[in-house]
Design an enzyme around this catalytic site. Sequence first.
Site, PDB file in Angstrom:
ATOM      1  CE  LYS A  73     -23.844 128.343 -30.710  1.00  0.00           C
ATOM      2  NZ  LYS A  73     -23.666 128.672 -29.267  1.00  0.00           N
ATOM      3  CD  GLU A 107     -33.620 116.623 -25.242  1.00  0.00           C
ATOM      4  OE1 GLU A 107     -34.642 117.048 -24.635  1.00  0.00           O
ATOM      5  OE2 GLU A 107     -32.519 116.506 -24.724  1.00  0.00           O
ATOM      6  CD  GLU A 112     -36.667 122.908 -18.824  1.00  0.00           C
ATOM      7  OE1 GLU A 112     -36.517 123.714 -19.745  1.00  0.00           O
ATOM      8  OE2 GLU A 112     -36.347 121.707 -18.909  1.00  0.00           O
ATOM      9  CB  CYS A 164     -34.099 118.728 -20.376  1.00  0.00           C
ATOM     10  SG  CYS A 164     -33.058 117.456 -21.087  1.00  0.00           S
TER      11      CYS A 164
HETATM   12  P1  NAD Z   1     -30.776 128.274 -25.268  1.00  0.00           P
HETATM   13  O1  NAD Z   1     -31.876 127.574 -25.949  1.00  0.00           O
HETATM   14  O2  NAD Z   1     -30.726 129.748 -25.345  1.00  0.00           O
HETATM   15  O3  NAD Z   1     -29.357 127.742 -25.803  1.00  0.00           O
HETATM   16  C1  NAD Z   1     -29.113 126.441 -26.304  1.00  0.00           C
HETATM   17  C2  NAD Z   1     -28.181 126.538 -27.515  1.00  0.00           C
HETATM   18  O4  NAD Z   1     -28.823 127.281 -28.545  1.00  0.00           O
HETATM   19  C3  NAD Z   1     -26.859 127.263 -27.231  1.00  0.00           C
HETATM   20  O5  NAD Z   1     -25.831 126.696 -27.979  1.00  0.00           O
HETATM   21  C4  NAD Z   1     -27.142 128.661 -27.739  1.00  0.00           C
HETATM   22  O6  NAD Z   1     -25.993 129.362 -28.105  1.00  0.00           O
HETATM   23  C5  NAD Z   1     -28.002 128.370 -28.958  1.00  0.00           C
HETATM   24  N1  NAD Z   1     -28.874 129.473 -29.371  1.00  0.00           N
HETATM   25  C6  NAD Z   1     -29.398 130.459 -28.619  1.00  0.00           C
HETATM   26  N2  NAD Z   1     -30.122 131.298 -29.394  1.00  0.00           N
HETATM   27  C7  NAD Z   1     -30.069 130.821 -30.656  1.00  0.00           C
HETATM   28  C8  NAD Z   1     -30.621 131.238 -31.894  1.00  0.00           C
HETATM   29  N3  NAD Z   1     -31.399 132.320 -31.988  1.00  0.00           N
HETATM   30  N4  NAD Z   1     -30.364 130.502 -32.994  1.00  0.00           N
HETATM   31  C9  NAD Z   1     -29.601 129.398 -32.927  1.00  0.00           C
HETATM   32  N5  NAD Z   1     -29.036 128.963 -31.787  1.00  0.00           N
HETATM   33  C10 NAD Z   1     -29.273 129.658 -30.656  1.00  0.00           C
HETATM   34  O7  NAD Z   1     -30.777 127.819 -23.793  1.00  0.00           O
HETATM   35  P2  NAD Z   1     -30.038 128.529 -22.567  1.00  0.00           P
HETATM   36  O8  NAD Z   1     -30.158 130.015 -22.566  1.00  0.00           O
HETATM   37  O9  NAD Z   1     -28.678 127.994 -22.512  1.00  0.00           O
HETATM   38  O10 NAD Z   1     -30.928 128.006 -21.378  1.00  0.00           O
HETATM   39  C11 NAD Z   1     -32.192 128.589 -21.176  1.00  0.00           C
HETATM   40  C12 NAD Z   1     -33.190 127.549 -20.740  1.00  0.00           C
HETATM   41  O11 NAD Z   1     -33.244 126.492 -21.697  1.00  0.00           O
HETATM   42  C13 NAD Z   1     -32.821 126.834 -19.467  1.00  0.00           C
HETATM   43  O12 NAD Z   1     -33.117 127.557 -18.343  1.00  0.00           O
HETATM   44  C14 NAD Z   1     -33.651 125.588 -19.608  1.00  0.00           C
HETATM   45  O13 NAD Z   1     -34.962 125.807 -19.232  1.00  0.00           O
HETATM   46  C15 NAD Z   1     -33.600 125.295 -21.059  1.00  0.00           C
HETATM   47  N6  NAD Z   1     -32.574 124.275 -21.389  1.00  0.00           N
HETATM   48  C16 NAD Z   1     -32.992 123.055 -21.753  1.00  0.00           C
HETATM   49  C17 NAD Z   1     -32.062 122.086 -22.044  1.00  0.00           C
HETATM   50  C18 NAD Z   1     -32.451 120.720 -22.468  1.00  0.00           C
HETATM   51  O14 NAD Z   1     -31.625 119.816 -22.440  1.00  0.00           O
HETATM   52  N7  NAD Z   1     -33.664 120.496 -22.928  1.00  0.00           N
HETATM   53  C19 NAD Z   1     -30.711 122.352 -21.954  1.00  0.00           C
HETATM   54  C20 NAD Z   1     -30.303 123.634 -21.589  1.00  0.00           C
HETATM   55  C21 NAD Z   1     -31.262 124.585 -21.332  1.00  0.00           C
END
Ligand code: NAD
Length: 462
Positions: free
Chosen positions: A170, A245, A369, A279
Amino acid sequence: MKAHDGMYIGGAWRPAAGTDTIEVVNPADEQVIDRVPAGTAQDVDAAVRAARDAFPAWSTTPPAERAALIGALRDQLVARKDEIAETVTAELGAPLPFSQMVHAGVPILVAGSYADLAATYSFEEKIGNSTVYLEPVGVVGAITPWNYPLHQIVNKVAPALAAGCTVVLKPAEDTPLTAQLFAEAAHEAGIPAGVFNLVTGLGPVAGQALAEHEGVDLVSFTGSTAVGKQIGATAGAAVKRVALELGGKSANVILPSADLAKAVNVGVANVMSNSGQTCSAWTRMLVDSARYDEAVELAAAAAAKYGSRIGPVVNAKQQARVRGYIEKGVEEGARVVAGGAESTADQGYFIQPTVFADVTPEMTIAQEEIFGPVVSIIRYEDEDDALRIANGTVYGLAGAVWAADDAEAVAFARRMDTGQVDINGGSFNPQAPFGGYKQSGVGRELGPHGLTEYLQTKSLQF
Ligand code: NAD
């Protein structure tokens, strides 16, 4: 590329169960470039069933055959590298040369490393009177973010396939086109039907359905700490394996003996690449009092050079979030020496390369972050003070140490609570374990350590 209007399940593109779609927006000009289906729990269920059905045959396929297919997948990524780079640029906004070199280039290295590992790894060991078999965990639910759209997918799918697991992916809602391209590559490579499946959709709908599905044996998630905690709790309640991660707030520690100009310039470049959406970015620069003012001048000059060279951030929400952090930094008394919260572009979700001086360790911008092109320069008095500041966040993903010689830098790095440290500008190693201490996560990706996440042991005694 033209988006598929279905899900890739059981080796074919199938219509989605529902009719909702997700708009894909180019963050550089705010135009809708395509639409993909928004998957539901029904789509996730179909994909998990396909992955379960494919598991018995794939898990018993000889590792050398799995290796050959992962090699073919790598070759497909090579053949499509221009299309991949253009697609990442269109949906993430990264400048094309960066997309070519990093977004398309690094996953080729990682896929190649797992083709090699699958062929050479020993899935069996002897311990005293026991033979220990390393067996695949089962069906993997992979949930990935948008910041390195293909890298995050390959980091999970390649080791999972090498181990003998089957996968349901996903991907992030902002970057589904790259994920569809990956599914095309897997199909063309001859990965058997059901071994890799793709469901596009919203996190709280399709993502959550995947994390909660009882047919999934391991959830591998990369993204925000908030969602990671929720997924960890769900997996814990079901006694299901989980790899997380999560975020980072890494320190770039410049010791008094270091080449200051080099350390500052490389440090600023590290944060500006991918518009700060990495990240492991070294967003806190730690400099000794004696050279603090000089470091601030060098960093401001380095950031100014990036001016219009960096891409936008991924979406309007992220732009507002990063601007909010810059405003918060000013409110809490930090001094902007380059960039700032105002946008200089008429369209697109751009943020100016920004440098803050006079940042103290407890400020919000030094703790949370930001995920944007923002560097905070923090003063330290001595090495113990630098270590206290470097270790003083809830995160521990990465970092850097600079000193006149490697031994001095290594001694400091060994005291840091973090999973990966670059010594005097050491370069990225796609086989070194990547993952966090503390709230940066659970588990490791890349190389042999990344492979073992997808394996479980069975001991036979004789
Ligand atoms: P997020 O955690 O919301 O999304 C990451 C993934 O998780 C996406 O595929 C999303 O659709 C999915 N997701 C979201 N809610 C979910 C749920 N309840 N259950 C299962 N899956 C779910 O991250 P984001 O909104 O894209 O970014 C927000 C913040 O996350 C960024 O500003 C940053 O700080 C952090 N981030 C970190 C990394 C990393 O590599 N560690 C990468 C992207 C974002």
